[in-house]
Design a protein around this motif. Structure first.
Motif, short mmCIF file in Angstrom:
data_model
loop_
_atom_site.label_atom_id
_atom_site.label_comp_id
_atom_site.label_asym_id
_atom_site.label_seq_id
_atom_site.Cartn_x
_atom_site.Cartn_y
_atom_site.Cartn_z
N PHE A 78 0.49 -1.57 -0.01
CA PHE A 78 0.45 -0.01 -0.07
C PHE A 78 0.40 1.16 0.14
O PHE A 78 2.07 1.72 0.45
CB PHE A 78 -1.59 0.05 1.22
CG PHE A 78 -1.86 -1.13 1.21
CD1 PHE A 78 -2.74 -0.59 0.94
CD2 PHE A 78 -1.77 -1.87 1.81
CE1 PHE A 78 -4.41 -1.88 0.75
CE2 PHE A 78 -2.56 -3.25 1.33
CZ PHE A 78 -3.76 -3.01 0.98
N VAL A 79 0.61 2.11 -0.84
CA VAL A 79 0.96 3.55 -0.88
C VAL A 79 -0.28 4.71 -0.01
O VAL A 79 -0.83 4.51 -0.80
CB VAL A 79 1.55 3.88 -1.97
CG1 VAL A 79 1.96 5.21 -2.38
CG2 VAL A 79 3.05 3.25 -2.97
N ASP A 80 0.44 4.65 0.85
CA ASP A 80 -0.43 5.96 1.63
C ASP A 80 -1.77 6.28 1.56
O ASP A 80 -2.87 6.02 1.16
CB ASP A 80 -0.25 8.11 0.56
CG ASP A 80 1.31 7.96 0.96
OD1 ASP A 80 1.70 8.36 1.08
OD2 ASP A 80 1.10 8.92 -0.50
N GLY A 81 -2.04 4.42 1.75
CA GLY A 81 -3.18 3.80 1.34
C GLY A 81 -4.07 3.42 0.76
O GLY A 81 -5.30 2.77 1.14
N THR A 82 -3.56 3.77 -0.79
CA THR A 82 -4.39 2.70 -1.94
C THR A 82 -3.51 1.43 -1.98
O THR A 82 -1.67 1.50 -1.83
CB THR A 82 -3.29 3.76 -3.48
OG1 THR A 82 -4.34 5.37 -2.68
CG2 THR A 82 -4.23 3.26 -4.27
N GLU A 83 -4.01 0.82 -2.93
CA GLU A 83 -3.50 -1.24 -3.22
C GLU A 83 -2.40 -0.90 -4.28
O GLU A 83 -3.75 -0.32 -5.08
CB GLU A 83 -4.83 -2.08 -2.38
CG GLU A 83 -3.60 -3.18 -2.61
CD GLU A 83 -3.95 -4.39 -3.05
OE1 GLU A 83 -5.42 -4.42 -2.57
OE2 GLU A 83 -3.43 -5.51 -2.64
N VAL A 84 -1.08 -1.21 -4.35
CA VAL A 84 -0.89 -0.77 -5.29
C VAL A 84 -0.09 -2.37 -5.26
O VAL A 84 0.86 -1.96 -6.67
CB VAL A 84 1.06 -0.10 -5.79
CG1 VAL A 84 -0.70 1.70 -4.71
CG2 VAL A 84 1.94 -0.31 -4.23
N THR A 85 -0.06 -3.21 -5.37
CA THR A 85 0.23 -4.95 -4.94
C THR A 85 0.86 -5.02 -6.43
O THR A 85 1.76 -5.33 -6.72
CB THR A 85 -0.49 -5.82 -4.84
OG1 THR A 85 -0.96 -5.61 -3.11
CG2 THR A 85 -0.28 -7.07 -4.16
N GLU A 86 -0.08 -4.85 -7.62
CA GLU A 86 -0.19 -4.65 -8.73
C GLU A 86 0.04 -3.77 -9.82
O GLU A 86 0.84 -4.15 -10.66
CB GLU A 86 -2.05 -5.28 -9.57
CG GLU A 86 -2.62 -6.38 -8.65
CD GLU A 86 -2.16 -8.18 -9.27
OE1 GLU A 86 -1.33 -7.92 -10.21
OE2 GLU A 86 -1.89 -8.96 -8.18
N ALA A 87 -0.13 -2.61 -9.62
CA ALA A 87 0.08 -1.87 -9.73
C ALA A 87 1.88 -1.42 -10.21
O ALA A 87 2.07 -0.91 -11.10
CB ALA A 87 -0.29 0.02 -9.57
N ILE A 88 2.55 -1.91 -9.12
CA ILE A 88 3.87 -1.63 -8.95
C ILE A 88 4.85 -3.00 -9.74
O ILE A 88 5.85 -2.56 -10.00
CB ILE A 88 4.66 -1.49 -7.26
CG1 ILE A 88 4.55 -3.39 -6.74
CG2 ILE A 88 4.09 -0.25 -7.19
CD1 ILE A 88 4.70 -3.19 -5.60
N ARG A 89 4.15 -3.75 -10.18
CA ARG A 89 4.91 -4.77 -11.65
C ARG A 89 4.62 -4.39 -13.31
O ARG A 89 4.86 -5.34 -13.84
CB ARG A 89 3.94 -5.71 -11.14
CG ARG A 89 3.91 -6.56 -9.98
CD ARG A 89 5.19 -6.69 -9.22
NE ARG A 89 5.86 -7.10 -7.59
CZ ARG A 89 6.55 -6.48 -6.90
NH1 ARG A 89 8.17 -6.92 -7.63
NH2 ARG A 89 6.61 -6.79 -5.15
N THR A 90 3.92 -3.47 -13.15
CA THR A 90 3.82 -3.37 -14.71
C THR A 90 4.69 -3.01 -15.49
O THR A 90 5.88 -2.51 -15.36
CB THR A 90 2.30 -1.38 -14.97
OG1 THR A 90 3.26 -0.62 -14.42
CG2 THR A 90 1.71 -1.94 -13.93
N PRO A 91 4.82 -3.19 -17.11
CA PRO A 91 5.94 -2.61 -17.62
C PRO A 91 6.51 -0.94 -17.72
O PRO A 91 7.87 -0.89 -17.34
CB PRO A 91 5.76 -3.20 -19.14
CG PRO A 91 4.35 -4.05 -18.84
CD PRO A 91 3.82 -3.69 -18.08
#
Ligand code: DC
Length: 221
Positions: A78-91
Protein backbone atom coordinates in the motif's frame (compact mmCIF):
# COMPACT_ATOMS: atom_id res chain seq x y z
CA UNK A 1 14.49 -18.92 19.97
CA UNK A 2 16.72 -16.12 18.71
CA UNK A 3 15.37 -14.35 15.63
CA UNK A 4 17.98 -13.16 13.19
CA UNK A 5 18.16 -10.85 10.17
CA UNK A 6 18.50 -12.68 6.86
CA UNK A 7 19.69 -10.61 3.91
CA UNK A 8 19.00 -11.97 0.44
CA UNK A 9 20.45 -10.10 -2.50
CA UNK A 10 20.80 -10.87 -6.16
CA UNK A 11 19.86 -9.86 -9.68
CA UNK A 12 16.36 -9.57 -11.13
CA UNK A 13 14.52 -12.85 -11.57
CA UNK A 14 16.78 -15.02 -9.42
CA UNK A 15 13.72 -16.11 -7.43
CA UNK A 16 14.47 -13.95 -4.40
CA UNK A 17 10.92 -12.91 -3.60
CA UNK A 18 9.30 -16.33 -4.11
CA UNK A 19 11.92 -18.01 -1.97
CA UNK A 20 12.20 -15.30 0.68
CA UNK A 21 8.44 -15.31 1.13
CA UNK A 22 8.28 -19.11 1.51
CA UNK A 23 11.23 -19.22 3.90
CA UNK A 24 9.79 -16.35 5.98
CA UNK A 25 6.46 -18.18 6.32
CA UNK A 26 8.15 -21.35 7.51
CA UNK A 27 10.29 -19.44 9.99
CA UNK A 28 7.52 -17.15 11.24
CA UNK A 29 9.62 -14.17 10.13
CA UNK A 30 8.46 -10.98 8.45
CA UNK A 31 9.26 -10.77 4.75
CA UNK A 32 10.32 -7.37 3.41
CA UNK A 33 10.48 -6.98 -0.37
CA UNK A 34 12.65 -3.89 -0.76
CA UNK A 35 12.30 -3.94 -4.57
CA UNK A 36 8.58 -3.30 -3.96
CA UNK A 37 9.56 -0.15 -2.07
CA UNK A 38 11.56 1.26 -5.00
CA UNK A 39 8.71 0.23 -7.28
CA UNK A 40 6.25 2.07 -5.01
CA UNK A 41 8.24 5.29 -5.28
CA UNK A 42 8.31 4.84 -9.06
CA UNK A 43 4.56 4.24 -9.16
CA UNK A 44 3.86 7.31 -7.07
CA UNK A 45 6.05 9.41 -9.35
CA UNK A 46 4.35 8.09 -12.52
CA UNK A 47 0.97 9.00 -11.02
CA UNK A 48 1.98 12.64 -10.98
CA UNK A 49 2.67 12.73 -14.73
CA UNK A 50 5.73 14.92 -14.14
CA UNK A 51 9.04 14.86 -16.00
CA UNK A 52 11.81 12.81 -14.38
CA UNK A 53 13.20 15.09 -11.68
CA UNK A 54 15.48 13.75 -8.95
CA UNK A 55 14.62 16.39 -6.35
CA UNK A 56 10.90 15.91 -6.87
CA UNK A 57 11.13 12.11 -6.70
CA UNK A 58 13.27 12.36 -3.54
CA UNK A 59 10.64 14.56 -1.94
CA UNK A 60 7.98 11.96 -2.74
CA UNK A 61 10.14 9.18 -1.30
CA UNK A 62 10.50 11.11 1.94
CA UNK A 63 6.82 11.86 2.40
CA UNK A 64 4.98 8.78 1.15
CA UNK A 65 3.96 5.93 3.42
CA UNK A 66 4.70 2.40 2.21
CA UNK A 67 3.07 -0.47 4.05
CA UNK A 68 3.18 -4.24 3.65
CA UNK A 69 0.20 -6.38 4.60
CA UNK A 70 1.15 -10.03 4.21
CA UNK A 71 -1.57 -12.52 3.34
CA UNK A 72 -1.45 -16.26 2.73
CA UNK A 73 -0.44 -16.14 -0.93
CA UNK A 74 0.45 -12.53 -1.54
CA UNK A 75 2.25 -9.75 0.15
CA UNK A 76 -0.02 -6.74 -0.35
CA UNK A 77 1.62 -3.36 -0.79
CA UNK A 78 0.00 0.00 0.00
CA UNK A 79 1.12 3.53 -0.79
CA UNK A 80 -0.54 6.24 1.28
CA UNK A 81 -3.42 3.84 1.88
CA UNK A 82 -3.94 2.81 -1.78
CA UNK A 83 -3.25 -0.77 -2.72
CA UNK A 84 -0.49 -0.98 -5.37
CA UNK A 85 0.33 -4.71 -5.23
CA UNK A 86 -0.36 -5.19 -8.96
CA UNK A 87 0.26 -1.64 -10.12
CA UNK A 88 3.94 -1.70 -9.13
CA UNK A 89 4.61 -4.70 -11.41
CA UNK A 90 3.55 -3.10 -14.70
CA UNK A 91 6.07 -2.69 -17.56
CA UNK A 92 5.83 1.11 -17.13
CA UNK A 93 7.12 0.88 -13.56
CA UNK A 94 9.68 -1.81 -14.40
CA UNK A 95 11.07 0.30 -17.24
CA UNK A 96 12.21 3.17 -15.00
CA UNK A 97 12.54 1.70 -11.52
CA UNK A 98 16.31 1.28 -11.92
CA UNK A 99 16.65 5.02 -12.59
CA UNK A 100 14.58 5.86 -9.54
CA UNK A 101 16.57 3.40 -7.41
CA UNK A 102 19.81 5.12 -8.48
CA UNK A 103 18.82 8.42 -6.79
CA UNK A 104 20.84 8.83 -3.58
CA UNK A 105 18.15 10.60 -1.55
CA UNK A 106 15.57 7.99 -2.53
CA UNK A 107 17.89 5.23 -1.34
CA UNK A 108 18.55 7.04 1.94
CA UNK A 109 14.84 7.30 2.64
CA UNK A 110 14.23 3.62 1.83
CA UNK A 111 17.26 2.33 3.74
CA UNK A 112 16.17 4.21 6.85
CA UNK A 113 12.74 2.57 6.74
CA UNK A 114 14.26 -0.85 6.03
CA UNK A 115 16.56 -0.59 9.03
CA UNK A 116 13.62 0.33 11.22
CA UNK A 117 11.64 -2.67 9.94
CA UNK A 118 14.51 -5.03 10.66
CA UNK A 119 15.92 -3.67 13.89
CA UNK A 120 14.27 -6.21 16.17
CA UNK A 121 15.27 -9.19 14.02
CA UNK A 122 13.03 -11.94 12.73
CA UNK A 123 13.07 -10.56 9.21
CA UNK A 124 14.02 -11.83 5.84
CA UNK A 125 14.74 -8.93 3.56
CA UNK A 126 15.42 -9.19 -0.16
CA UNK A 127 16.94 -6.64 -2.50
CA UNK A 128 20.24 -5.58 -4.01
CA UNK A 129 22.12 -3.90 -1.13
CA UNK A 130 20.74 -5.57 1.99
CA UNK A 131 23.92 -7.43 2.92
CA UNK A 132 26.24 -4.62 1.81
CA UNK A 133 24.48 -1.47 3.03
CA UNK A 134 21.20 -1.95 4.87
CA UNK A 135 22.30 -4.70 7.26
CA UNK A 136 26.07 -5.12 6.89
CA UNK A 137 26.02 -7.11 10.15
CA UNK A 138 23.15 -9.44 9.20
CA UNK A 139 23.69 -12.86 10.77
CA UNK A 140 23.01 -14.56 7.43
CA UNK A 141 23.65 -13.17 3.96
CA UNK A 142 22.76 -14.97 0.79
CA UNK A 143 23.51 -13.93 -2.75
CA UNK A 144 20.96 -15.65 -4.94
CA UNK A 145 21.62 -15.86 -8.62
CA UNK A 146 20.95 -17.88 -11.78
CA UNK A 147 22.01 -17.57 -15.39
CA UNK A 148 20.35 -14.75 -17.33
CA UNK A 149 18.75 -17.32 -19.67
CA UNK A 150 17.22 -19.21 -16.76
CA UNK A 151 16.01 -16.01 -15.10
CA UNK A 152 14.38 -14.87 -18.34
CA UNK A 153 12.71 -18.28 -18.77
CA UNK A 154 11.26 -18.11 -15.25
CA UNK A 155 9.95 -14.57 -15.73
CA UNK A 156 8.49 -15.60 -19.10
CA UNK A 157 6.62 -18.53 -17.58
CA UNK A 158 5.32 -16.36 -14.75
CA UNK A 159 4.04 -13.69 -17.14
CA UNK A 160 2.47 -16.15 -19.58
CA UNK A 161 0.65 -17.77 -16.67
CA UNK A 162 -0.77 -14.36 -15.82
CA UNK A 163 -1.97 -14.03 -19.42
CA UNK A 164 0.56 -11.35 -20.34
CA UNK A 165 2.04 -11.28 -23.83
CA UNK A 166 5.81 -11.22 -23.84
CA UNK A 167 8.74 -12.35 -25.92
CA UNK A 168 11.43 -14.44 -24.29
CA UNK A 169 14.28 -12.73 -26.17
CA UNK A 170 12.99 -9.29 -25.19
CA UNK A 171 12.67 -10.34 -21.56
CA UNK A 172 16.23 -11.62 -21.55
CA UNK A 173 17.45 -8.35 -23.01
CA UNK A 174 15.48 -6.32 -20.41
CA UNK A 175 16.80 -8.41 -17.52
CA UNK A 176 20.40 -8.06 -18.75
CA UNK A 177 19.93 -4.29 -19.10
CA UNK A 178 18.50 -4.00 -15.60
CA UNK A 179 21.35 -6.08 -14.14
CA UNK A 180 23.84 -3.79 -15.83
CA UNK A 181 22.15 -0.64 -14.57
CA UNK A 182 21.81 -2.01 -11.02
CA UNK A 183 25.41 -3.26 -10.92
CA UNK A 184 27.04 -0.20 -12.39
CA UNK A 185 25.27 2.59 -10.54
CA UNK A 186 27.42 4.81 -8.33
CA UNK A 187 25.48 4.38 -5.10
CA UNK A 188 25.00 0.96 -3.47
CA UNK A 189 25.41 -1.09 -6.64
CA UNK A 190 24.28 -4.70 -6.76
CA UNK A 191 27.18 -6.81 -5.55
CA UNK A 192 27.79 -9.84 -3.40
CA UNK A 193 28.90 -8.96 0.14
CA UNK A 194 32.21 -10.60 1.02
CA UNK A 195 30.60 -12.69 3.73
CA UNK A 196 27.54 -13.66 1.69
CA UNK A 197 26.96 -17.24 0.60
CA UNK A 198 26.55 -17.61 -3.13
CA UNK A 199 23.63 -19.77 -4.21
CA UNK A 200 23.31 -20.39 -7.93
CA UNK A 201 19.74 -21.58 -8.40
CA UNK A 202 19.93 -22.31 -12.16
CA UNK A 203 19.54 -26.04 -11.53
CA UNK A 204 17.69 -25.95 -8.21
CA UNK A 205 13.96 -26.14 -7.52
CA UNK A 206 12.18 -23.58 -5.36
CA UNK A 207 11.82 -26.21 -2.61
CA UNK A 208 15.53 -27.05 -2.71
CA UNK A 209 16.58 -23.41 -2.39
CA UNK A 210 14.05 -22.76 0.39
CA UNK A 211 15.24 -25.82 2.34
CA UNK A 212 18.84 -24.74 1.95
CA UNK A 213 18.04 -21.31 3.39
CA UNK A 214 16.07 -22.81 6.29
CA UNK A 215 19.03 -25.04 7.07
CA UNK A 216 21.42 -22.06 7.04
CA UNK A 217 19.12 -20.15 9.40
CA UNK A 218 18.92 -23.15 11.78
CA UNK A 219 22.70 -23.20 11.94
CA UNK A 220 22.71 -19.61 13.20
CA UNK A 221 20.03 -19.55 15.86
O1 DC B 1 13.59 -6.81 -7.16
P1 DC B 1 12.81 -5.88 -8.07
O2 DC B 1 12.92 -6.24 -9.53
O3 DC B 1 11.39 -5.71 -7.67
O4 DC B 1 13.54 -4.46 -7.88
C1 DC B 1 13.12 -3.33 -8.57
C2 DC B 1 14.29 -2.39 -8.81
O5 DC B 1 14.70 -1.78 -7.60
C3 DC B 1 15.52 -3.03 -9.43
O6 DC B 1 15.83 -2.38 -10.65
C4 DC B 1 16.64 -2.78 -8.46
C5 DC B 1 16.09 -1.84 -7.44
N1 DC B 1 16.41 -2.24 -6.07
C6 DC B 1 17.49 -1.64 -5.46
O7 DC B 1 18.17 -0.86 -6.09
N2 DC B 1 17.78 -1.95 -4.17
C7 DC B 1 17.04 -2.83 -3.49
N3 DC B 1 17.36 -3.09 -2.22
C8 DC B 1 15.95 -3.47 -4.11
C9 DC B 1 15.66 -3.16 -5.41
Amino acid sequence: MKKIVVAIDGPAGAGKSTIAKLAAEKLGYAYIDTGAMYRSVTWKFLQTGREFDEAFISELANTMIIEFKPEAKINRVFVDGTEVTEAIRTPEVTAIVSRVAAIGAVREAMVEQQRRMGEIGGVLMDGRDIGTVVFPHAQLKIFLTASVEERARRRYKEMVEKGQQVELAQLQEDIAARDKQDSERAISPLRQAEDALLLDTSDMSIAQVTDKILQLVQERV
